[in-house]
Design an enzyme around this catalytic site. Structure first.
Site: not given
Ligand code: NAD
Length: 332
Positions: A46, A155, A184, A216, A223
Site C-alpha cells: 500500500t 483487523y 485515526n 457513513n 474520533r
Molecule cells: P500505510 O498503508 O500507508 O503503510 C503501511 C506500509 O506497510 C505500506 O508502505 C505497505 O506497503 C507496507 N506493507 C504492507 N504489507 C507489507 C508486507 N507484507 N511487507 C512489507 N511491507 C508491507 O498505512 P499507515 O496509515 O501508514 O499505517 C502504518 C501502521 O500504523 C500500520 O501498522 C497500521 O495498522 C497502523 N495504524 C494506523 C492508523 C492510522 O490512522 N493511519 C491507526 C492505527 C494503526
C-alpha cells in the site's frame, strides 16, 4: 517535523518497516533529518515509491524491498539496527473484513517474523504500531490502556495479537518493546485513493473536486483525530524513554479530544474554502453505517504524558490546516 528537541542520539541506526507508507515515510524523513541512518523495509503493498523518492538521495537512507511475511527479509532488515519502528501492516477495518486471511498473514505472521528477527539481531528496543481498534466494544470513555473490550473486526484481532506477542517476547526473551495504539492518524502523504482510503484524505479529495463526500451514518460518530507530527513525537519518545516503567507496555497515541464526522467536514470545508470559495457550498451526502465501526473513540493520553513526557503540539484544527495545505499544493 523537526525532532531536534527530543534528544534522539543521531548515532543510532533505525529500521522503519512500512517506511514507504503514510506514517512510515514521515518517520523516515524526520529521523533522517535528525542525522540518523535509516533503513526502510517495504513491499509497496500500500506504500508508494513517491513517498520515499526524495529520501533515496540521502546516503544515510537505505531501502530494502521485501516482505515481512518472509523471515529472511526481516532478518536482513534488522541486522545492525539499534531500534525498530515497526509500521508495516495491512491497515483498514473493511479490508480485513473482505480478506481476513491476508490481514492475518501480514499483521500477525509478519509481526511475529519481525519480533523474532529483532530478537535475533539484538536490537535495543522494538517499537510497533498498535491500534485504537483494540478497544473494540468497550464503552469506557476516554479509553485508558488497561480497559479494552472485544474486537469488532479481524483487523482489531490482529493488532491485539501483536500486543500479546510483544508482551510474551518481553517476558520470555527479555526484549524491550513498546506498542503505540494510534488513533485515526492524518496528515501529509496519507493516501486519498482506493477503496480503503482513510476518511480525511478521502473527503479532502472529494471536496477539492467539488464532489459531495459521503458520511457513513448520521455524522454523529466521533474520533480522536491525531496529526502525524504527534505520532512522530511518540515514536521518538518511545526510543529515547529511559524510565523502566515506560517499557514493555502500550500507549494511546492521540490528541485527547474528539471530533464528530459532521464537525470534521465543516472544518474541511472552511479550510479548503480559503483556497477555493466554491468548496464551502459543497453538500454532504449520508450513507449507511459501516460494519465494524465503533461509534465513538476518545483517548486518555495521561499515561504517555506521565511515562514518556508526551506533549502533543497539534490539535485537530492546527493539524487539519497543515494537512489541507499539503493536499492543496501536492494533489491539484
Ligand atoms: P500505510 O498503508 O500507508 O503503510 C503501511 C506500509 O506497510 C505500506 O508502505 C505497505 O506497503 C507496507 N506493507 C504492507 N504489507 C507489507 C508486507 N507484507 N511487507 C512489507 N511491507 C508491507 O498505512 P499507515 O496509515 O501508514 O499505517 C502504518 C501502521 O500504523 C500500520 O501498522 C497500521 O495498522 C497502523 N495504524 C494506523 C492508523 C492510522 O490512522 N493511519 C491507526 C492505527 C494503526
Amino acid at each position: 517535523m523537526d525532532i531536534k528537541n527530543l534528544s534522539l542520539n543521531p548515532n543510532y541506526n533505525i529500521l522503519v518497516t512500512g517506511g514507504a507508507g503514510f506514517i512510515g515515510s514521515n518517520l523516515c524523513e524526520a529521523i533522517l533529518k535528525n542525522g540518523n541512518s535509516v533503513r526502510c523495509l517495504d513491499n509497496y503493498a500500500t506504500g508508494k515509491p513517491e513517498n520515499i523518492a526524495p529520501l533515496l538521495e540521502n546516503p544515510s537512507f537505505e531501502f530494502i524491498e521485501g516482505d515481512i511475511r518472509n523471515a529472511e527479509d526481516c532478518l536482513k532488515a534488522c541486522k545492525g539496527m539499534d531500534y525498530v519502528l515497526h509500521q508495516a501492516a495491512l491497515g483498514s477495518v473493511p479490508r480485513s473484513i473482505n480478506d481476513p486471511f491476508t490481514s492475518n498473514e501480514v499483521n500477525v505472521s509478519g509481526f511475529l517474523n519481525m519480533l523474532i528477527a529483532a530478537r535475533d539481531a539484538g536490537v535495543k528496543r522494538f517499537v510497533y504500531a498498535a491500534s485504537s481498534s483494540t478497544y473494540g466494544d468497550s464503552k469506557n470513555m476516554p479509553k485508558v490502556e488497561d480497559i479494552i473490550g472485544k474486537p469488532l473486526s479481524p483487523y482489531a484481532i490482529t493488532k491485539y495479537v501483536n500486543e500479546l506477542y510483544a508482551d510474551v517476547f518481553a517476558k520470555t526473551y527479555g526484549m524491550e518493546t513498546i506498542g503505540l495504539r494510534y488513533f485515526n492518524v492524518f496528515g501529509r502523504k496519507q493516501d486519498p485513493n482506493g477503496a480503503y482510503a482513510a476518511v480525511i484524505p478521502k473527503f479532502v479529495m472529494h471536496l477539492m473536486k467539488h464532489e459531495s463526500p459521503t458520511i457513513n451514518g448520521d455524522g454523529s460518530f466521533s474520533r480522536d483525530f491525531t496529526y502525524i507530527d504527534n505520532v512522530i513525537e511518540m515514536n521518538v519518545r518511545s526510543i529515547t524513554g529511559k524510565n523502566p516503567d515506560a517499557v514493555n507496555t502500550v500507549y494511546n497515541v492521540a490528541y485527547g479530544e474528539r471530533t464528530s464526522l459532521n464537525e470534521l467536514v465543516e472544518l474541511l470545508k472552511e479550510y479548503l474554502g480559503e483556497y477555493d470559495s466554491k468548496i464551502s457550498n459543497v453538500e454532504i451526502v449520508y450513507g449507511p453505517e459501516r460494519k465494524g465501526d465503533v461509534p465513538h473513540s476518545l483517548a486518555s493520553i495521561d499515561k504517555a504524558k506521565s511515562l514518556l513526557g508526551y506533549s502533543p503540539s497539534y490539535d485537530i484544527k492546527r493539524g487539519l490546516k497543515q494537512a489541507v495545505d499539503w493536499y492543496w499544493k501536492n494533489l491539484q
